[in-house]
Design a protein around this motif. Structure first.
Motif, PDB file in Angstrom:
ATOM      1  N   ILE A 293       0.721  -1.305   0.053  1.00  0.00           N
ATOM      2  CA  ILE A 293      -0.074  -0.021  -0.056  1.00  0.00           C
ATOM      3  C   ILE A 293       0.816   1.234   0.064  1.00  0.00           C
ATOM      4  O   ILE A 293       0.466   2.174  -0.632  1.00  0.00           O
ATOM      5  CB  ILE A 293      -1.086  -0.197   1.329  1.00  0.00           C
ATOM      6  CG1 ILE A 293      -1.876  -1.188   0.983  1.00  0.00           C
ATOM      7  CG2 ILE A 293      -1.907   1.206   1.352  1.00  0.00           C
ATOM      8  CD1 ILE A 293      -2.906  -1.194   2.359  1.00  0.00           C
ATOM      9  N   ILE A 294       1.793   1.172   0.851  1.00  0.00           N
ATOM     10  CA  ILE A 294       2.901   2.229   0.915  1.00  0.00           C
ATOM     11  C   ILE A 294       3.613   2.654  -0.566  1.00  0.00           C
ATOM     12  O   ILE A 294       3.459   3.618  -0.948  1.00  0.00           O
ATOM     13  CB  ILE A 294       3.979   2.075   1.806  1.00  0.00           C
ATOM     14  CG1 ILE A 294       3.146   2.036   3.346  1.00  0.00           C
ATOM     15  CG2 ILE A 294       5.040   3.173   1.778  1.00  0.00           C
ATOM     16  CD1 ILE A 294       4.398   1.916   4.457  1.00  0.00           C
ATOM     17  N   GLN A 295       3.669   1.516  -1.152  1.00  0.00           N
ATOM     18  CA  GLN A 295       4.360   1.724  -2.470  1.00  0.00           C
ATOM     19  C   GLN A 295       3.165   2.160  -3.282  1.00  0.00           C
ATOM     20  O   GLN A 295       3.856   3.158  -4.206  1.00  0.00           O
ATOM     21  CB  GLN A 295       4.615   0.148  -3.146  1.00  0.00           C
ATOM     22  CG  GLN A 295       5.600   0.266  -4.255  1.00  0.00           C
ATOM     23  CD  GLN A 295       5.826  -1.029  -4.656  1.00  0.00           C
ATOM     24  OE1 GLN A 295       5.151  -2.059  -4.800  1.00  0.00           O
ATOM     25  NE2 GLN A 295       7.220  -1.504  -4.877  1.00  0.00           N
ATOM     26  N   ARG A 296       2.176   1.668  -3.278  1.00  0.00           N
ATOM     27  CA  ARG A 296       1.070   2.617  -4.242  1.00  0.00           C
ATOM     28  C   ARG A 296       1.030   3.837  -3.939  1.00  0.00           C
ATOM     29  O   ARG A 296       0.734   4.774  -4.905  1.00  0.00           O
ATOM     30  CB  ARG A 296      -0.269   1.707  -4.215  1.00  0.00           C
ATOM     31  CG  ARG A 296      -1.156   2.193  -5.135  1.00  0.00           C
ATOM     32  CD  ARG A 296      -2.520   1.395  -5.346  1.00  0.00           C
ATOM     33  NE  ARG A 296      -2.799  -0.121  -4.993  1.00  0.00           N
ATOM     34  CZ  ARG A 296      -3.626  -0.576  -5.139  1.00  0.00           C
ATOM     35  NH1 ARG A 296      -4.709  -0.040  -5.570  1.00  0.00           N
ATOM     36  NH2 ARG A 296      -3.608  -1.960  -4.892  1.00  0.00           N
ATOM     37  N   LEU A 297       0.954   4.371  -2.688  1.00  0.00           N
ATOM     38  CA  LEU A 297       0.820   5.824  -2.306  1.00  0.00           C
ATOM     39  C   LEU A 297       2.106   6.374  -2.842  1.00  0.00           C
ATOM     40  O   LEU A 297       1.826   7.498  -3.326  1.00  0.00           O
ATOM     41  CB  LEU A 297       0.797   5.949  -0.828  1.00  0.00           C
ATOM     42  CG  LEU A 297      -0.452   5.654  -0.244  1.00  0.00           C
ATOM     43  CD1 LEU A 297      -0.200   5.594   1.208  1.00  0.00           C
ATOM     44  CD2 LEU A 297      -1.421   6.790  -0.336  1.00  0.00           C
ATOM     45  N   GLU A 298       3.198   6.023  -2.817  1.00  0.00           N
ATOM     46  CA  GLU A 298       4.416   6.727  -3.057  1.00  0.00           C
ATOM     47  C   GLU A 298       4.422   6.874  -4.621  1.00  0.00           C
ATOM     48  O   GLU A 298       5.007   7.693  -5.193  1.00  0.00           O
ATOM     49  CB  GLU A 298       5.700   6.087  -2.604  1.00  0.00           C
ATOM     50  CG  GLU A 298       5.894   6.250  -1.196  1.00  0.00           C
ATOM     51  CD  GLU A 298       7.097   5.301  -0.504  1.00  0.00           C
ATOM     52  OE1 GLU A 298       7.643   5.948   0.564  1.00  0.00           O
ATOM     53  OE2 GLU A 298       7.449   4.551  -1.045  1.00  0.00           O
ATOM     54  N   LEU A 299       3.980   5.880  -5.367  1.00  0.00           N
ATOM     55  CA  LEU A 299       3.776   5.762  -6.964  1.00  0.00           C
ATOM     56  C   LEU A 299       3.009   6.878  -7.339  1.00  0.00           C
ATOM     57  O   LEU A 299       3.378   7.499  -8.649  1.00  0.00           O
ATOM     58  CB  LEU A 299       3.371   4.541  -7.304  1.00  0.00           C
ATOM     59  CG  LEU A 299       3.688   3.981  -8.548  1.00  0.00           C
ATOM     60  CD1 LEU A 299       5.180   3.421  -8.503  1.00  0.00           C
ATOM     61  CD2 LEU A 299       2.729   2.398  -8.816  1.00  0.00           C
ATOM     62  N   HIS A 300       2.230   7.206  -6.615  1.00  0.00           N
ATOM     63  CA  HIS A 300       1.145   8.489  -7.079  1.00  0.00           C
ATOM     64  C   HIS A 300       1.328   9.653  -6.480  1.00  0.00           C
ATOM     65  O   HIS A 300       0.893  10.725  -6.217  1.00  0.00           O
ATOM     66  CB  HIS A 300      -0.185   8.131  -6.488  1.00  0.00           C
ATOM     67  CG  HIS A 300      -0.849   6.950  -7.519  1.00  0.00           C
ATOM     68  ND1 HIS A 300      -0.686   5.723  -7.264  1.00  0.00           N
ATOM     69  CD2 HIS A 300      -1.661   7.297  -8.681  1.00  0.00           C
ATOM     70  CE1 HIS A 300      -1.432   5.045  -7.936  1.00  0.00           C
ATOM     71  NE2 HIS A 300      -2.116   5.720  -8.951  1.00  0.00           N
ATOM     72  N   GLY A 301       2.571   9.469  -5.803  1.00  0.00           N
ATOM     73  CA  GLY A 301       3.450  10.959  -5.311  1.00  0.00           C
ATOM     74  C   GLY A 301       2.847  11.456  -3.934  1.00  0.00           C
ATOM     75  O   GLY A 301       3.235  12.680  -3.623  1.00  0.00           O
ATOM     76  N   HIS A 302       2.394  10.478  -3.016  1.00  0.00           N
ATOM     77  CA  HIS A 302       2.101  10.770  -1.776  1.00  0.00           C
ATOM     78  C   HIS A 302       2.979  10.436  -0.718  1.00  0.00           C
ATOM     79  O   HIS A 302       3.517   9.469  -0.639  1.00  0.00           O
ATOM     80  CB  HIS A 302       0.574  10.100  -1.506  1.00  0.00           C
ATOM     81  CG  HIS A 302      -0.320  10.359  -2.459  1.00  0.00           C
ATOM     82  ND1 HIS A 302      -1.111  11.830  -2.384  1.00  0.00           N
ATOM     83  CD2 HIS A 302      -0.974   9.840  -3.416  1.00  0.00           C
ATOM     84  CE1 HIS A 302      -2.204  11.732  -3.322  1.00  0.00           C
ATOM     85  NE2 HIS A 302      -1.847  10.464  -4.012  1.00  0.00           N
ATOM     86  N   ARG A 303       3.410  11.556   0.012  1.00  0.00           N
ATOM     87  CA  ARG A 303       4.357  11.008   1.198  1.00  0.00           C
ATOM     88  C   ARG A 303       3.615  10.170   2.308  1.00  0.00           C
ATOM     89  O   ARG A 303       2.442  10.283   2.573  1.00  0.00           O
ATOM     90  CB  ARG A 303       4.660  12.684   2.002  1.00  0.00           C
ATOM     91  CG  ARG A 303       5.861  13.142   1.085  1.00  0.00           C
ATOM     92  CD  ARG A 303       6.492  14.312   1.968  1.00  0.00           C
ATOM     93  NE  ARG A 303       5.496  14.977   2.517  1.00  0.00           N
ATOM     94  CZ  ARG A 303       5.433  15.255   3.877  1.00  0.00           C
ATOM     95  NH1 ARG A 303       6.364  14.499   4.517  1.00  0.00           N
ATOM     96  NH2 ARG A 303       4.441  15.860   4.574  1.00  0.00           N
TER      97      ARG A 303
END
Ligand SMILES: [Zn+2]
Ligand SMILES: [Zn+2]
Ligand SMILES: [Zn+2]
Length: 143
Positions: free
Chosen positions: A7-17
Motif C-alpha cells: 500500500i505504501i508503494q502504491r501511495l508513493e507511486l502516486h506521489g503521496h508522502r
C-alpha cells in the motif's frame, strides 16, 4: 512484501508522502476486520486526528486501496479493495461481505445515457441476501 509495504508503494507511486499518521491509519486498516467504519479506524489509530483519518480514507479510496460497502442498515463501511471495478454481496444475517466483479450493466447504462442525455460516470450496486452458512443454520423467515 507485506500488505503494508504494497500500500505504501502504491501511495508513493502516486506521489503521496507517507507520514507517521498515515502509516498509523494504514496499520489500523490492516488490523481491522473484513469491513469496518471510519469510527473503527479512529478508535484504533486514536492518536491520529479525525480530519487526517478522513483525508487518508478518501485518498485510499481514490487509489482503490479501500472501497465502500453500504450495509443494509444504511451504515457505510470500508473494506480493503480487490483490484478493479467490483461490487459487493452482503449477507443480511451475519454481515459477511463478498466481492463480485462480473457486473453486466453496460446495456442499461447505454440505454440510460441515450434516454436521459446524461454522461454516465459511475454506478454503485450492492446485492443483499443470505450467505450459504446462514441459510444452513437458520430457518427461512417469510417476508
Ligand atoms: Zn469492495
Ligand atoms: Zn451470513
Ligand atoms: Zn459495476
Amino acid at each position: 512484501m507485506s500488505d503494508l509495504d504494497l500500500i505504501i508503494q502504491r501511495l508513493e507511486l502516486h506521489g503521496h508522502r507517507i507520514t507517521a499518521s498515515r502509516k498509523r491509519v494504514l496499520k489500523a486498516l490492516l488490523d481491522a476486520p473484513a469491513h469496518f467504519t471510519v469510527d473503527d479506524v479512529l478508535r484504533q489509530a486514536n492518536d491520529v486526528g479525525r480530519a487526517t483519518v478522513f483525508r487518508t480514507m478518501k485518498l485510499l479510496q481514490d487509489l482503490n486501496v479501500v472501497c465502500r460497502v453500504m450495509m443494509e442498515n444504511g451504515s457505510l463501511h470500508y473494506r480493503l479493495s480487490t483490484s478493479g471495478h467490483h461490487h459487493h454481496l452482503v449477507c443480511r444475517s451475519c454481515g459477511q461481505v463478498a466481492d463480485f466483479a462480473n457486473c453486466d450493466v453496460s446495456s442499461l447504462i447505454d440505454q440510460l445515457a441515450r434516454s436521459t442525455d446524461y454522461q454516465i460516470e459511475g454506478h454503485w450496486l450492492e446485492v443483499y441476501g443470505r450467505c450459504a452458512s446462514c441459510r444452513a443454520s437458520e430457518p427461512v423467515v417469510a417476508g
